[in-house]
Write a protein that holds these residues in place. Structure first.
Motif, PDB file in Angstrom:
ATOM      1  N   ILE A 131      -7.763  52.186 -19.493  1.00  0.00           N
ATOM      2  CA  ILE A 131      -7.427  52.741 -21.581  1.00  0.00           C
ATOM      3  C   ILE A 131      -7.025  53.440 -22.211  1.00  0.00           C
ATOM      4  O   ILE A 131      -7.330  54.594 -21.308  1.00  0.00           O
ATOM      5  CB  ILE A 131      -8.275  51.408 -21.985  1.00  0.00           C
ATOM      6  N   LEU A 132      -6.023  53.784 -21.983  1.00  0.00           N
ATOM      7  CA  LEU A 132      -4.715  55.671 -22.479  1.00  0.00           C
ATOM      8  C   LEU A 132      -4.488  55.400 -23.587  1.00  0.00           C
ATOM      9  O   LEU A 132      -4.238  54.305 -25.312  1.00  0.00           O
ATOM     10  CB  LEU A 132      -3.809  55.286 -21.563  1.00  0.00           C
ATOM     11  N   THR A 133      -5.020  56.566 -25.038  1.00  0.00           N
ATOM     12  CA  THR A 133      -4.858  56.812 -26.522  1.00  0.00           C
ATOM     13  C   THR A 133      -4.152  57.795 -26.059  1.00  0.00           C
ATOM     14  O   THR A 133      -4.637  59.320 -25.459  1.00  0.00           O
ATOM     15  CB  THR A 133      -6.355  57.041 -26.596  1.00  0.00           C
ATOM     16  N   PHE A 134      -2.804  58.133 -26.849  1.00  0.00           N
ATOM     17  CA  PHE A 134      -2.126  59.091 -26.871  1.00  0.00           C
ATOM     18  C   PHE A 134      -1.937  59.567 -28.404  1.00  0.00           C
ATOM     19  O   PHE A 134      -2.854  59.074 -29.229  1.00  0.00           O
ATOM     20  CB  PHE A 134      -0.732  58.781 -26.561  1.00  0.00           C
ATOM     21  N   PRO A 135      -2.275  60.575 -28.244  1.00  0.00           N
ATOM     22  CA  PRO A 135      -2.066  61.322 -30.306  1.00  0.00           C
ATOM     23  C   PRO A 135      -0.976  60.746 -30.963  1.00  0.00           C
ATOM     24  O   PRO A 135       0.485  59.977 -30.577  1.00  0.00           O
ATOM     25  CB  PRO A 135      -1.797  62.717 -29.484  1.00  0.00           C
ATOM     26  N   GLU A 136      -1.439  60.325 -32.457  1.00  0.00           N
ATOM     27  CA  GLU A 136      -0.583  59.481 -33.079  1.00  0.00           C
ATOM     28  C   GLU A 136       0.912  60.463 -32.962  1.00  0.00           C
ATOM     29  O   GLU A 136       1.652  61.083 -33.512  1.00  0.00           O
ATOM     30  CB  GLU A 136      -1.076  59.768 -34.433  1.00  0.00           C
ATOM     31  N   GLY A 137       1.964  59.415 -32.946  1.00  0.00           N
ATOM     32  CA  GLY A 137       3.020  59.708 -32.879  1.00  0.00           C
ATOM     33  C   GLY A 137       3.523  60.163 -31.687  1.00  0.00           C
ATOM     34  O   GLY A 137       4.958  60.007 -31.609  1.00  0.00           O
ATOM     35  N   TRP A 138       2.965  60.019 -30.677  1.00  0.00           N
ATOM     36  CA  TRP A 138       3.923  60.733 -29.300  1.00  0.00           C
ATOM     37  C   TRP A 138       4.064  60.105 -28.834  1.00  0.00           C
ATOM     38  O   TRP A 138       5.731  60.270 -27.865  1.00  0.00           O
ATOM     39  CB  TRP A 138       2.450  61.211 -28.495  1.00  0.00           C
ATOM     40  N   LEU A 139       3.429  59.082 -28.711  1.00  0.00           N
ATOM     41  CA  LEU A 139       4.576  57.730 -28.220  1.00  0.00           C
ATOM     42  C   LEU A 139       5.932  57.319 -28.892  1.00  0.00           C
ATOM     43  O   LEU A 139       7.171  56.524 -28.187  1.00  0.00           O
ATOM     44  CB  LEU A 139       3.932  56.125 -27.918  1.00  0.00           C
ATOM     45  N   GLU A 140       6.076  57.492 -29.887  1.00  0.00           N
ATOM     46  CA  GLU A 140       7.290  57.352 -30.835  1.00  0.00           C
ATOM     47  C   GLU A 140       8.383  58.130 -31.057  1.00  0.00           C
ATOM     48  O   GLU A 140       9.325  57.604 -30.459  1.00  0.00           O
ATOM     49  CB  GLU A 140       7.108  57.105 -32.770  1.00  0.00           C
ATOM     50  N   ARG A 141       7.670  59.453 -30.415  1.00  0.00           N
ATOM     51  CA  ARG A 141       8.652  60.301 -29.965  1.00  0.00           C
ATOM     52  C   ARG A 141       9.142  60.532 -28.931  1.00  0.00           C
ATOM     53  O   ARG A 141      10.303  61.143 -28.085  1.00  0.00           O
ATOM     54  CB  ARG A 141       7.871  61.838 -30.502  1.00  0.00           C
ATOM     55  N   HIS A 142       8.247  59.770 -27.973  1.00  0.00           N
ATOM     56  CA  HIS A 142       8.949  59.318 -26.094  1.00  0.00           C
ATOM     57  C   HIS A 142       8.982  57.959 -25.927  1.00  0.00           C
ATOM     58  O   HIS A 142       8.034  57.681 -25.264  1.00  0.00           O
ATOM     59  CB  HIS A 142       8.020  60.483 -25.468  1.00  0.00           C
ATOM     60  N   ASP A 197       7.989  52.252 -20.362  1.00  0.00           N
ATOM     61  CA  ASP A 197       7.430  52.727 -18.843  1.00  0.00           C
ATOM     62  C   ASP A 197       6.055  52.001 -18.657  1.00  0.00           C
ATOM     63  O   ASP A 197       5.676  51.421 -18.140  1.00  0.00           O
ATOM     64  CB  ASP A 197       8.042  53.983 -18.078  1.00  0.00           C
ATOM     65  N   LEU A 198       5.917  52.236 -20.113  1.00  0.00           N
ATOM     66  CA  LEU A 198       4.120  51.847 -19.684  1.00  0.00           C
ATOM     67  C   LEU A 198       3.594  50.947 -20.502  1.00  0.00           C
ATOM     68  O   LEU A 198       3.421  49.701 -19.590  1.00  0.00           O
ATOM     69  CB  LEU A 198       2.837  52.011 -21.153  1.00  0.00           C
ATOM     70  N   LYS A 199       4.987  49.452 -21.268  1.00  0.00           N
ATOM     71  CA  LYS A 199       4.909  48.078 -21.112  1.00  0.00           C
ATOM     72  C   LYS A 199       5.441  48.198 -19.652  1.00  0.00           C
ATOM     73  O   LYS A 199       4.635  46.473 -19.180  1.00  0.00           O
ATOM     74  CB  LYS A 199       5.981  48.720 -22.565  1.00  0.00           C
ATOM     75  N   GLN A 200       5.780  48.549 -19.028  1.00  0.00           N
ATOM     76  CA  GLN A 200       6.627  47.528 -17.848  1.00  0.00           C
ATOM     77  C   GLN A 200       5.684  47.180 -17.044  1.00  0.00           C
ATOM     78  O   GLN A 200       5.381  47.090 -16.202  1.00  0.00           O
ATOM     79  CB  GLN A 200       8.072  48.165 -17.405  1.00  0.00           C
ATOM     80  N   ARG A 209      -3.911  49.332 -20.861  1.00  0.00           N
ATOM     81  CA  ARG A 209      -3.545  49.307 -22.166  1.00  0.00           C
ATOM     82  C   ARG A 209      -3.128  50.633 -22.817  1.00  0.00           C
ATOM     83  O   ARG A 209      -3.721  51.699 -22.342  1.00  0.00           O
ATOM     84  CB  ARG A 209      -5.187  48.500 -23.219  1.00  0.00           C
ATOM     85  N   PHE A 210      -2.417  50.775 -23.900  1.00  0.00           N
ATOM     86  CA  PHE A 210      -2.364  51.950 -24.816  1.00  0.00           C
ATOM     87  C   PHE A 210      -1.927  52.004 -25.717  1.00  0.00           C
ATOM     88  O   PHE A 210      -1.855  50.959 -26.193  1.00  0.00           O
ATOM     89  CB  PHE A 210      -1.242  52.797 -24.076  1.00  0.00           C
ATOM     90  N   GLU A 211      -2.667  53.070 -26.081  1.00  0.00           N
ATOM     91  CA  GLU A 211      -2.270  53.278 -27.960  1.00  0.00           C
ATOM     92  C   GLU A 211      -1.855  54.300 -28.558  1.00  0.00           C
ATOM     93  O   GLU A 211      -2.311  55.712 -27.868  1.00  0.00           O
ATOM     94  CB  GLU A 211      -3.010  52.394 -28.241  1.00  0.00           C
TER      95      GLU A 211
END
Length: 503
Positions: free
Chosen positions: A468-479, A485-488, A501-503
């Motif tokens: 389980i990976l947790t990214f800072p809020e908004g980081w994935l939207e900006r990348h 890639d993570l979904k794939q 799982r990632f969020e």
């Protein structure tokens, strides 16, 4: 009586050589930088006799070997695992279904067995011999006649310059030409021609390199040296003239059971002619004038190799660096992937039972080597890299090490074949799957191949194979590319029973 070891001593270590003819164990202690031998055990198991034409291991011979190993295992019980190395050579390399025997052997020994390649065997033999010889600048030819293979090495000081492992040994040659014990001129000729055919492709290279001194490291050569001296055939090592006279003496006897040679132990009789014919053929083919026996051999080489690993002179690190250089790996990208892999491992090691330092080493090597296949072709480069790692000569690595490394590189991108981890026992397959997950995520997050700093990522585990990976809020939207890639990746891992799982 052997000195008692402290189970946690950093100075006590043991090496076992499971040869095709004999099993050897040596226990030593490190004192002021020198290895002092405190115990030795040897049993003539003749494992190679147990291989049939289909390379199946006879049950009776396997039981004989296991009985020996149970005695060795008792001697090892006071030593910690990191101070024990056990290697299998030609017969265990050749056996078709060695996995079942190895599982039984690991159980009675209490320590894992590494199967090493012929070239790695040659490297370790040279290491053992070179430490037993005077420290000078002489170039040496080292020869070791084992039960199923013969190793030839040219080196200077502690560095081998050229290594070869040939498919002939005292057991296999004796079985092939002297199985019923009869000794005739024709049989000797046939055996020596067989040996010369094995030697022929390597003659020019060895003669081109040359040597100042020839050294013999095996039981066969030491046995022949004792007979040569005992019979008064030479008072200064083994010579071709002495071997010629010794051959004449065996012809006069006519049968192995009739041989009465000073210095020849009865247990050596069944394999004596095989070793003798290989040695004379090598003298004639390479033009050896004189050979001296050595006290050092494979097991001593294992001890010095262990000593090097513990003092940060691990030859495997040099092998990895050489492979990276040879195949033009991107050093900076490898370092990025390695660093993130280790950071991920720090977070999951306890939950995923990956705390042993060997897992960290394996993951780091895979991170450094994951792109070596690019030197061959970009398309399917992970497959090319895996093939290289499985089949290359890799000093310091066992067959098992290479296969595990190959599997991790094969699994680091795209779909993971469902059968990829099947060659391994279930526990090991699970550990490799988890290491592959960490490597894949590290490669994925460094897809840009730049020095852009990654954000602080929260890492935790769910069940056995869930990350389980947790990214800072908004980081994935900006990348968005990383998010895609993570979904794939979630889809790829699901196919092998793992979850991301990632969020």
């Amino acid at each position: 009586m052997a000195e008692k070891e402290n189970a946690h001593s950093t100075e006590s270590m043991a090496a076992i050589d499971l040869g095709s003819n004999s099993f050897h164990m040596i226990v030593a202690r490190l004192r002021e930088g020198e290895l002092v031998v405190i115990d030795k055990l040897r049993e003539m198991v003749r494992l190679a006799e147990g291989l049939d034409d289909q390379r199946n291991l006879d049950r009776a011979v396997a039981d004989r070997a296991l009985a020996c190993l149970s005695r060795f295992g008792q001697r090892l019980k006071d030593l910690s695992p990191e101070h024990v190395r056990i290697v299998g050579t030609n017969t265990l390399r050749s056996a078709r279904e060695s996995a079942a025997f190895l599982e039984e052997a690991n159980g009675v020994l209490g320590h894992p067995i590494e199967i090493i390649s012929g070239v790695e065997e040659a490297r370790l033999i040279y290491l053992g011999v070179s430490h037993s010889m005077p420290s000078d600048a002489k170039r040496r030819l080292v020869m070791d006649i084992g039960g199923g293979s013969t190793e030839l090495i040219i080196g200077e000081s502690f560095e081998p310059l050229h290594l070869e492992s040939l498919y002939m040994g005292c057991v296999s040659m004796s079985r092939g030409w002297f199985a019923d014990g009869r000794i005739t001129a024709q049989r000797i000729l046939n055996a020596e021609v067989t040996a010369m055919m094995e030697l022929e492709p390597h003659v020019s290279r060895f003669r081109q390199l040359g040597w100042e001194e020839a050294v013999g490291a095996s039981g066969s050569i030491k046995s022949i040296a004792k007979v040569v001296q005992g019979e008064g055939l030479s008072d200064d090592g083994i010579t071709l003239k002495a071997l010629d006279k010794l051959i004449d003496m065996t012809l006069e006897a006519g049968h192995i059971d009739e041989l009465e040679l000073s210095g020849l132990a009865p247990e050596r009789l069944p394999v004596f002619m095989g070793g003798l014919t290989i040695l004379r053929a090598t003298f004639r083919t390479l033009g050896i004038k004189r050979m001296y026996p050595s006290s050092g051999a494979l097991r001593e080489g294992l001890l010095y190799d262990m000593q090097g690993r513990s003092s940060h002179e691990d030859v495997r690190e040099r092998t990895v660096q050489n492979l990276m250089q040879r195949f033009g790996a991107d050093v900076e990208q490898a370092a990025r992937v390695d660093l993130l892999s280790e950071q991920l491992l720090d977070n999951v090691a306890a939950a995923w039972k990956l705390k042993n330092s060997s897992y960290r080493q394996l993951l780091s090597w895979a991170a450094h080597l994951h792109e070596i296949g690019l030197d061959l072709a970009h398309n399917q480069y992970h497959k090319h890299g895996a093939y290289i790692l499985e089949h290359a000569d890799m000093p310091g690595f066992s067959h098992q090490n290479q296969l595990q490394l190959s599997v991790l590189v094969r699994a680091h991108r795209r779909k993971i074949p469902s059968t990829l981890f099947k060659p391994f026992p279930t526990k090991r397959a699970n550990k490799l799957t988890r290491l592959a997950i960490l490597l894949r995520v590290s490669v994925l997050l460094h897809r840009s191949r730049g020095d852009q700093k990654l954000p602080e990522i929260g890492v935790k585990t769910g069940d056995e194979n869930t990350l389980i990976l947790t990214f800072p809020e908004g980081w994935l939207e900006r990348h968005p590319l990383t998010s895609a890639d993570l979904k794939q990746e979630c889809s790829y891992l699901k196919q092998v029973g793992a979850t991301l799982r990632f969020e």
